[in-house]
Write an enzyme that holds these catalytic residues in place. Structure first.
Site, PDB file in Angstrom:
ATOM      1  N   ASP A 168       0.830  -1.205   0.000  1.00  0.00           N
ATOM      2  CA  ASP A 168       0.000   0.000   0.000  1.00  0.00           C
ATOM      3  C   ASP A 168       0.868   1.260   0.000  1.00  0.00           C
ATOM      4  O   ASP A 168       0.555   2.249  -0.669  1.00  0.00           O
ATOM      5  CB  ASP A 168      -0.926   0.009   1.222  1.00  0.00           C
ATOM      6  CG  ASP A 168      -1.990  -1.075   1.155  1.00  0.00           C
ATOM      7  OD1 ASP A 168      -2.324  -1.511   0.037  1.00  0.00           O
ATOM      8  OD2 ASP A 168      -2.491  -1.487   2.219  1.00  0.00           O
TER       9      ASP A 168
ATOM     10  N   LYS B 214     -14.289  -6.057   5.724  1.00  0.00           N
ATOM     11  CA  LYS B 214     -13.377  -6.296   4.598  1.00  0.00           C
ATOM     12  C   LYS B 214     -12.670  -7.622   4.859  1.00  0.00           C
ATOM     13  O   LYS B 214     -11.705  -7.688   5.624  1.00  0.00           O
ATOM     14  CB  LYS B 214     -12.366  -5.168   4.430  1.00  0.00           C
ATOM     15  CG  LYS B 214     -11.512  -5.341   3.179  1.00  0.00           C
ATOM     16  CD  LYS B 214     -10.539  -4.201   2.983  1.00  0.00           C
ATOM     17  CE  LYS B 214      -9.771  -4.376   1.679  1.00  0.00           C
ATOM     18  NZ  LYS B 214      -9.043  -5.655   1.595  1.00  0.00           N
TER      19      LYS B 214
ATOM     20  N   ARG C   1     -10.741 -13.278  -9.439  1.00  0.00           N
ATOM     21  CA  ARG C   1     -10.699 -11.930 -10.004  1.00  0.00           C
ATOM     22  C   ARG C   1      -9.664 -11.848 -11.126  1.00  0.00           C
ATOM     23  O   ARG C   1      -9.890 -11.203 -12.136  1.00  0.00           O
ATOM     24  CB  ARG C   1     -10.365 -10.911  -8.909  1.00  0.00           C
ATOM     25  CG  ARG C   1     -10.087  -9.520  -9.474  1.00  0.00           C
ATOM     26  CD  ARG C   1      -9.660  -8.538  -8.392  1.00  0.00           C
ATOM     27  NE  ARG C   1     -10.818  -8.035  -7.680  1.00  0.00           N
ATOM     28  CZ  ARG C   1     -10.829  -7.736  -6.399  1.00  0.00           C
ATOM     29  NH1 ARG C   1      -9.749  -7.937  -5.680  1.00  0.00           N
ATOM     30  NH2 ARG C   1     -11.912  -7.250  -5.825  1.00  0.00           N
TER      31      ARG C   1
ATOM     32  N   CYS D 264      20.422 -26.753  30.818  1.00  0.00           N
ATOM     33  CA  CYS D 264      21.058 -27.720  31.727  1.00  0.00           C
ATOM     34  C   CYS D 264      22.209 -28.493  31.092  1.00  0.00           C
ATOM     35  O   CYS D 264      22.913 -29.237  31.784  1.00  0.00           O
ATOM     36  CB  CYS D 264      20.016 -28.695  32.274  1.00  0.00           C
ATOM     37  SG  CYS D 264      19.394 -29.876  31.047  1.00  0.00           S
TER      38      CYS D 264
END
Length: 671
Positions: free
Chosen positions: A36, A115, A136, A411
Site C-alpha cells: 500500500d 473487509k 478476479r 542444563c
C-alpha cells in the site's frame, strides 16, 4: 530520462513483481502495508506528472495475469478493486468528495461491512443453478475455479426462493476461518507438507488446486457482497436490500452489515469492528464503506480501477518488516526447545514487537532464515508474533546460519528429536531448571490447581534457590521461607500459603491437567477423569483401555500410559496426596436413567457461543450424561457449532456426524 521517470519505472516494476507474487503465486514477499505504501508513492508521483501515466501502470488496473494451468474466464462486468483509506482524516476527505460530487447537503446513507481477507471470486447462476466460478485475476480475465468452488459447502449449488433472475453473477470472498488455518498448518508440519504464512494464502492455495479433492478437504467458507451480471430479473435498489435478497436465496452474507447515516456513525462502526476483530474467528483487514443507494452509485460512477462510491477503510497493519538480530532457544515444560527470533523492534497492529516464535528446526529450514535477514512479521489478535517469510530480494551480505543446539541451553543435557516429530527436546527432565520452572508454572495455573497469587516470578525464585523441586514441595512451603523472596512481605507470603492450602481441594480433572502429561489438555483430562472415575483405575489402565476414552488415540494413550509407568511420577503423585491434595469421590451417572437427548453421547463444541460460556455448556452437557470431547473423530455422536466454527465442523460434515447450532443446543438442554 528525467529522475521522476526513472523513479516511476522502478516503482512500477517493483509493484508488478509483488502483484505477481500475491495474485498469481499466492506467495507474497512483503506485507500488505508495504505494498500500500509503494502504491501511494506511485499515485503521488503520477499526480505530479499525469503526462507520465502509462496504460499498464499498476494504478490503472486491478491485479495480475492468471495462471495458465486453469482455463480462463472473461468477466462480462469487470471485477474492480477498491481504493483504500488508512485514517479518519482520509475517510472524512473521501466522504466530502462524495458529497461534493453529488452536490448534496444531506448526509449520504452508507452501508458498512467487513473487509474479508480472502480471495475474491465471481459465481454465475443461470436459472438458479451454479454454472461457473472464477477468480478476479486481472479484473478482466480470471481463472476457472468452478470445480473447486462446488466443493465449498457454504456456497449453494442451486438457489432457492422466488423471482430468481435468469442470469445472476454474485461476487464475494472465499476465506478460511482461523481454526481451519491452524489445523491445516498443524497437519502440514506433522507430515512435512506446505505450511501457509496466513489464512489468506491458505485460502488462495486451497481454492486454486488443480485437484478439487484437495480443495474439498479444506474448511473454506464464503460471504457474498456484490453483483456483476443481472439479466432476466430484478434486484432491490439499495446495497443492503440486495444483500438481504441474496441471503433469502440461500447465499451466505456476513451478519456484520450496518447502515450509517453520518460520517461519525461510520467511524463508530469502524472502531467497534476493530475492537471485536480478535474474536471474529476469521481474518479481516478493515471495513468496506459503500453508498447504499444504487441510483447514487450510478451517479457517482467509476475511476480507472475502482468505484467512486465505495472505499476500504483499513486497520493498522498486522504485518510489518524488520530484521532478525539473533536467535535464542527456550525450553518448555515438556522439554521442547523452541527457537525465538530477537528482532529489531517494530510496531505491528499497535504493539511494539521485539520477539517472534520460529516453532522448530523444520520451520527455520522452510523459511530459509538466517540471522541478519529482513523478514515479514505477523501479529494477529492475541497470537504470538511469528516470522511469515524472508525478504530474499533484500538479504544483507553479512547474514549467518542458525545453528540448532545439540545440548540443552539451560542444563546441558543431550537433545533428541523423535522420528516423526518436528520438536527437538531436552532429555534432562526435572533436572533441567527450565523444565522444572515451566512444569510448576503450569501446575499452579488458573485452569490447573489455581493457586492464587503464585506468579511466574515467584516460581522462578523458588527453583533458582532450590526451595522447590517437585509440585509436592510447593505444599511444604512456609510463610517464613517465602518472606525471603524478592518483594515478598509477611502478609503476601501468608496469602500464598493460604492459597496453596485452598488449592488442595480440587477436582480429578484439574489434578490430571495440572500433572502436565504430554498431549493431555483440559478436555482430554476431563474425558479421562469422567471415564475412569478414580486415580487408581487410570494408573492401571492399559493402552487399549485408554483408547476407549473419547478424544484419546494411540499417541495420547501412549503418553498417559508411559507417564504413570514412570516410578518418579507415581512417587510425586503419592507425595501430593500425602500433603492433602484431594477431590470429591466420583458421581456415577447412569445414562440409562437420564431422560436427555445428550445422555451417553460423545459431544464436541466448536466455534464461539453467545448465550453461555463454553465451560457452562460443557458442565450442563456433562450433567445430562454427555461425554464432552475436544476433537472430532469417528467416536463423535454430535457436534454443536457456534459462530465461526472451523475445521471441527468441516470434519464432522466429512464424517457425516450430526451437527446442531447453539439455539438447538439450548432448546435441547431445556427439553
Amino acid at each position: 530520462m528525467e529522475p521522476i521517470e526513472q523513479q516511476l519505472t522502478e516503482l512500477r516494476t517493483t509493484l508488478r513483481h509483488h502483484e505477481y507474487l500475491y495474485h498469481v503465486m499466492d506467495a507474497p514477499e512483503i506485507p500488505d502495508a508495504e505494498y500500500d505504501r509503494l502504491m501511494r508513492e506511485l499515485r503521488e508521483l503520477e499526480a505530479q506528472r499525469p503526462d507520465l501515466i502509462t496504460p499498464d501502470s499498476p494504478t490503472q488496473r486491478v491485479g495480475a495475469a492468471p495462471l495458465t494451468a486453469f482455463n480462463q474466464i472473461r468477466h462480462e462486468v469487470p471485477m474492480l478493486s477498491l481504493d483504500n483509506v488508512f485514517d479518519e482524516e482520509s475517510f472524512l476527505a473521501f466522504n466530502k468528495r462524495v458529497q461534493d460530487r453529488l452536490k448534496s447537503t444531506e448526509n449520504v446513507i452508507w452501508c458498512c461491512e467487513l473487509k474479508l481477507d480472502g480471495l475474491a471470486v465471481s459465481i454465475l447462476y443461470e436459472n438458479g443453478v451454479l454454472v461457473s466460478a472464477a477468480t478476479r485475476g486481472d479484473g478482466t480475465t480470471g481463472e476457472d475455479i468452478t470445480s473447486n468452488v462446488r466443493t465449498i459447502r457454504a456456497i449453494p449449488l442451486k438457489l432457492h426462493g422466488d423471482n430468481i433472475p435468469a442470469r445472476l453473477e454474485v461476487r464475494g470472498e472465499v476465506f478460511l476461518p482461523q481454526a481451519g488455518f491452524e489445523k491445516i498448518n498443524e497437519d502440514a508440519r506433522r507430515t512435512g507438507g506446505k505450511v501457509f504464512a496466513n489464512p489468506r494464502n491458505a485460502a488462495a492455495g486451497s481454492l486454486r488446486q488443480l485437484d478439487p479433492r484437495i480443495t474439498a478437504k479444506r474448511p473454506l467458507t464464503f460471504f457474498c457482497y456484490g453483483v456483476g451480471i443481472l439479466e432476466g430479473g430484478e434486484l432491490p435498489d439499495t446495497h443492503l436490500g440486495r444483500l438481504l435478497q441474496f441471503k433469502a436465496w440461500g447465499l451466505p452474507v456476513s451478519d456484520r452489515v450496518t447502515l450509517c447515516d453520518s460520517p461519525q456513525a461510520v467511524l463508530d462502526f469502524y472502531r467497534n469492528v476493530e475492537k471485536d476483530r480478535p474474536t471474529l474467528g476469521f481474518d479481516i483487514d478493515g471495513v468496506v464503506i459503500k453508498v447504499n443507494s444504487l441510483a447514487l452509485q450510478e451517479q457517482l460512477g467509476f475511476v480507472a480501477r475502482a468505484p467512486r462510491w465505495a472505499v476500504a477503510f483499513k486497520f493498522p497493519a498486522q504485518e510489518q518488516m524488520t530484521f532478525v538480530r539473533d536467535v535464542e532457544f527456550q525450553v518448555g515444560r515438556t522439554g521442547a526447545i523452541t527457537p525465538v527470533a530477537r528482532l529489531e523492534p517494530v510496531q505491528v497492529a499497535g504493539v511494539l514487537v521485539s520477539n517472534a516464535t520460529l516453532h522448530n528446526a523444520d520451520e527455520i529450514e522452510r523459511l530459509g532464515l538466517r540471522i541478519g535477514d529482513k523478514v515479514v512479521i505477523r501479529r494477529a489478535g492475541d497470537v504470538i508474533p511469528q516470522v511469515v517469510n524472508v525478504v530474499l530480494s533484500e538479504r544483507p551480505e553479512e547474514t549467518r546460519p542458525i545453528v540448532f543446539p545439540t545440548h540443552c541451553p539451560v542444563c546441558g543435557s543431550d537433545v533428541e528429536r523423535v522420528e516423526g516429530e518436528a520438536v527437538t527436546r531436552c532429555t534432562g527432565g526435572l533436572i533441567c531448571g527450565a523444565q522444572r520452572k515451566e512444569s510448576l508454572k503450569h501446575f499452579v495455573s488458573r485452569r490447573a490447581m489455581d493457586v492464587d497469587g503464585m506468579g511466574d516470578k515467584i516460581i522462578d525464585q523458588l527453583v533458582e534457590r532450590e526451595y522447590v523441586h517437585t509440585p509436592a514441595d510447593l505444599f511444604r512451603l512456609t510463610a517464613g521461607k517465602l518472606t525471603g523472596l524478592d518483594r515478598m512481605g509477611p502478609k503476601s507470603a501468608q496469602n500464598v500459603v493460604n492459597a496453596l492450602e485452598k488449592a488442595k481441594a480440587t477436582t480429578f480433572a484439574r489434578f490430571l491437567y495440572a500433572l502436565g502429561i504430554r498431549e493431555v489438555g483440559e478436555a482430554t483430562a476431563a474425558g479421562l477423569a469422567a471415564y475412569f472415575g478414580t486415580l487408581e483405575a487410570l494408573q492401571t489402565a492399559t493402552i487399549d483401555e485408554l483408547q476407549k476414552v473419547p478424544d484419546v488415540g494411540i499417541v495420547v494413550a501412549t503418553h498417559v500410559f508411559n507417564f504413570f509407568a514412570e516410578e518418579s511420577n507415581r512417587d510425586v503423585i503419592g507425595q501430593l496426596l500425602a500433603e492433602g491434595v484431594h477431590w470429591p469421590a466420583p458421581v456415577v451417572i447412569n445414562v440409562q436413567e437420564i431422560d436427555s437427548p445428550f445422555a451417553g453421547k460423545t459431544v464436541v463444541l466448536t466455534g464461539s457461543l453467545s448465550q453461555m460460556s463454553r465451560d457452562d455448556a460443557k458442565a450442563r452437557l456433562a450433567a445430562l450424561g454427555a461425554k464432552v470431547a475436544g476433537s472430532v473423530s469417528k467416536k463423535t455422536d454430535l457436534v454443536i457449532a457456534g459462530e465461526a466454527a472451523g475445521s471441527k465442523l468441516a470434519k464432522a460434515q466429512e464424517l457425516g456426524i450430526t451437527v446442531i447450532d447453539e439455539a438447538e443446543m439450548i432448546r435441547l438442554l431445556g427439553a
